[in-house]
Design a protein around this motif. Structure first.
Motif, PDB file in Angstrom:
ATOM      1  N   VAL A  59       1.662  -2.923   6.859  1.00 22.72           N
ATOM      2  CA  VAL A  59       2.544  -2.384   6.100  1.00 22.72           C
ATOM      3  C   VAL A  59       2.067  -2.173   4.517  1.00 22.72           C
ATOM      4  O   VAL A  59       2.191  -0.880   4.093  1.00 22.72           O
ATOM      5  CB  VAL A  59       3.741  -2.986   6.085  1.00 22.72           C
ATOM      6  N   SER A  60       1.600  -3.096   3.975  1.00 23.57           N
ATOM      7  CA  SER A  60       0.887  -2.950   2.739  1.00 23.57           C
ATOM      8  C   SER A  60      -0.220  -1.941   2.433  1.00 23.57           C
ATOM      9  O   SER A  60      -0.494  -1.078   1.573  1.00 23.57           O
ATOM     10  CB  SER A  60       0.800  -4.241   2.118  1.00 23.57           C
ATOM     11  N   ALA A  61      -0.999  -2.239   3.492  1.00 20.02           N
ATOM     12  CA  ALA A  61      -2.405  -1.449   3.520  1.00 20.02           C
ATOM     13  C   ALA A  61      -1.886   0.304   3.608  1.00 20.02           C
ATOM     14  O   ALA A  61      -2.361   1.034   2.983  1.00 20.02           O
ATOM     15  CB  ALA A  61      -2.958  -1.715   4.850  1.00 20.02           C
ATOM     16  N   LYS A  62      -1.010   0.304   4.672  1.00 21.73           N
ATOM     17  CA  LYS A  62      -0.628   2.044   4.633  1.00 21.73           C
ATOM     18  C   LYS A  62      -0.005   2.472   3.340  1.00 21.73           C
ATOM     19  O   LYS A  62      -0.423   3.491   2.898  1.00 21.73           O
ATOM     20  CB  LYS A  62       0.436   1.920   5.577  1.00 21.73           C
ATOM     21  N   LYS A  63       0.680   1.591   2.529  1.00 20.50           N
ATOM     22  CA  LYS A  63       1.481   2.033   1.424  1.00 20.50           C
ATOM     23  C   LYS A  63       0.338   2.286   0.214  1.00 20.50           C
ATOM     24  O   LYS A  63       0.451   3.340  -0.474  1.00 20.50           O
ATOM     25  CB  LYS A  63       2.472   1.058   0.845  1.00 20.50           C
ATOM     26  N   VAL A  64      -0.766   1.464   0.290  1.00 16.99           N
ATOM     27  CA  VAL A  64      -1.665   1.335  -0.449  1.00 16.99           C
ATOM     28  C   VAL A  64      -2.385   2.696  -0.123  1.00 16.99           C
ATOM     29  O   VAL A  64      -2.950   3.576  -1.313  1.00 16.99           O
ATOM     30  CB  VAL A  64      -2.604   0.321  -0.695  1.00 16.99           C
ATOM     31  N   LEU A  65      -2.775   2.899   0.987  1.00 16.41           N
ATOM     32  CA  LEU A  65      -3.662   4.020   1.417  1.00 16.41           C
ATOM     33  C   LEU A  65      -2.922   5.530   1.020  1.00 16.41           C
ATOM     34  O   LEU A  65      -3.610   6.318   0.839  1.00 16.41           O
ATOM     35  CB  LEU A  65      -4.250   3.900   2.848  1.00 16.41           C
ATOM     36  N   GLU A 104      -3.457   2.800 -10.511  1.00 17.00           N
ATOM     37  CA  GLU A 104      -1.985   3.152  -9.740  1.00 17.00           C
ATOM     38  C   GLU A 104      -1.007   2.279 -10.288  1.00 17.00           C
ATOM     39  O   GLU A 104      -0.475   1.392  -9.430  1.00 17.00           O
ATOM     40  CB  GLU A 104      -2.290   3.190  -8.238  1.00 17.00           C
ATOM     41  N   PRO A 105      -0.278   2.446 -11.370  1.00 19.79           N
ATOM     42  CA  PRO A 105       0.714   1.482 -11.477  1.00 19.79           C
ATOM     43  C   PRO A 105       2.121   1.261 -10.639  1.00 19.79           C
ATOM     44  O   PRO A 105       2.720   0.238 -10.491  1.00 19.79           O
ATOM     45  CB  PRO A 105       1.336   2.042 -13.041  1.00 19.79           C
ATOM     46  N   SER A 106       2.057   2.590  -9.736  1.00 18.16           N
ATOM     47  CA  SER A 106       3.270   2.293  -8.591  1.00 18.16           C
ATOM     48  C   SER A 106       2.710   1.197  -7.630  1.00 18.16           C
ATOM     49  O   SER A 106       4.015   0.961  -7.001  1.00 18.16           O
ATOM     50  CB  SER A 106       3.329   3.774  -8.103  1.00 18.16           C
ATOM     51  N   LEU A 107       1.532   0.788  -7.804  1.00 18.13           N
ATOM     52  CA  LEU A 107       1.526  -0.475  -6.594  1.00 18.13           C
ATOM     53  C   LEU A 107       1.335  -1.540  -7.122  1.00 18.13           C
ATOM     54  O   LEU A 107       1.185  -2.577  -6.459  1.00 18.13           O
ATOM     55  CB  LEU A 107       0.124  -0.082  -6.124  1.00 18.13           C
ATOM     56  N   ASP A 108       1.693  -1.874  -8.547  1.00 17.27           N
ATOM     57  CA  ASP A 108       2.114  -3.163  -9.284  1.00 17.27           C
ATOM     58  C   ASP A 108       2.784  -4.155  -8.394  1.00 17.27           C
ATOM     59  O   ASP A 108       2.426  -5.194  -8.245  1.00 17.27           O
ATOM     60  CB  ASP A 108       2.391  -3.083 -10.620  1.00 17.27           C
ATOM     61  N   GLY A 109       3.892  -3.717  -8.129  1.00 21.11           N
ATOM     62  CA  GLY A 109       4.779  -4.507  -7.199  1.00 21.11           C
ATOM     63  C   GLY A 109       4.107  -4.872  -5.867  1.00 21.11           C
ATOM     64  O   GLY A 109       4.132  -6.012  -5.494  1.00 21.11           O
ATOM     65  N   THR A 110       3.454  -3.817  -5.338  1.00 19.04           N
ATOM     66  CA  THR A 110       2.845  -4.424  -3.899  1.00 19.04           C
ATOM     67  C   THR A 110       1.676  -5.276  -3.894  1.00 19.04           C
ATOM     68  O   THR A 110       1.593  -6.185  -3.424  1.00 19.04           O
ATOM     69  CB  THR A 110       2.403  -2.930  -3.181  1.00 19.04           C
ATOM     70  N   ALA A 111       0.920  -4.973  -5.210  1.00 18.57           N
ATOM     71  CA  ALA A 111      -0.059  -5.966  -5.367  1.00 18.57           C
ATOM     72  C   ALA A 111       0.106  -7.332  -5.530  1.00 18.57           C
ATOM     73  O   ALA A 111      -0.297  -8.437  -5.183  1.00 18.57           O
ATOM     74  CB  ALA A 111      -0.822  -5.400  -6.588  1.00 18.57           C
ATOM     75  N   ARG A 112       1.608  -7.528  -6.301  1.00 16.64           N
ATOM     76  CA  ARG A 112       2.344  -8.783  -6.596  1.00 16.64           C
ATOM     77  C   ARG A 112       2.378  -9.565  -5.388  1.00 16.64           C
ATOM     78  O   ARG A 112       2.246 -10.584  -5.018  1.00 16.64           O
ATOM     79  CB  ARG A 112       3.009  -8.799  -7.693  1.00 16.64           C
TER      80      ARG A 112
END
Length: 127
Positions: A59-65, A104-112
């Motif tokens: 799920v996270s990988a898809k969001k990132v990609l 990509e600041p929109s991914l900061d939460g996902t990265a955390r």
């Protein structure tokens, strides 16, 4: 930049607990590379056990990609599990540090979230 954990537990136990923890955190183990064995197979002297686990939360990988396909060059996440004297070490690059390189600041939460999950998996493996 790194998350590092050490334990005196057996290598086999740490590897098994890490794989179980990955599944519990909804991460797939996509591959396990026995780096030490590969080096020795090429005639190189390398006297420690060294494994690289490739793990992925789909799920996270898809969001990132979907946000930036170029981040695929940093996927999947890798966790090294290796021996160091009488200890077993688990180590990974922090996903927050790695994703920051892509701006990509929109991914900061996902990265955390990814980082917290991987840290939990590692922590479970060393307990």
């Amino acid at each position: 930049m790194f998350i590092t954990m050490r334990t005196r537990k057996s290598l086999g136990d740490v590897r098994q607990r890490f794989e179980e923890a990955a599944a519990e955190n909804r991460f797939a183990v996509l591959g396990v590379h026995d780096v030490g064995e590969r080096l020795r197979a090429k005639g190189l002297s390398f006297d420690r056990k060294f494994y690289v686990y490739e793990v992925c939360n789909p799920v996270s990988a898809k969001k990132v990609l979907d946000t930036n396909v170029r981040i695929g060059t940093a996927l999947p996440c890798r966790v090294s599990i290796y021996t160091d004297g009488g200890e077993v070490v688990l180590e990974t690059l922090k996903p927050t540090a790695m994703l920051a390189m892509f701006g990509e600041p929109s991914l900061d939460g996902t990265a955390r979230e990814i980082e917290s999950a991987i840290e939990a998996m590692m922590s479970t493996a060393v307990r």
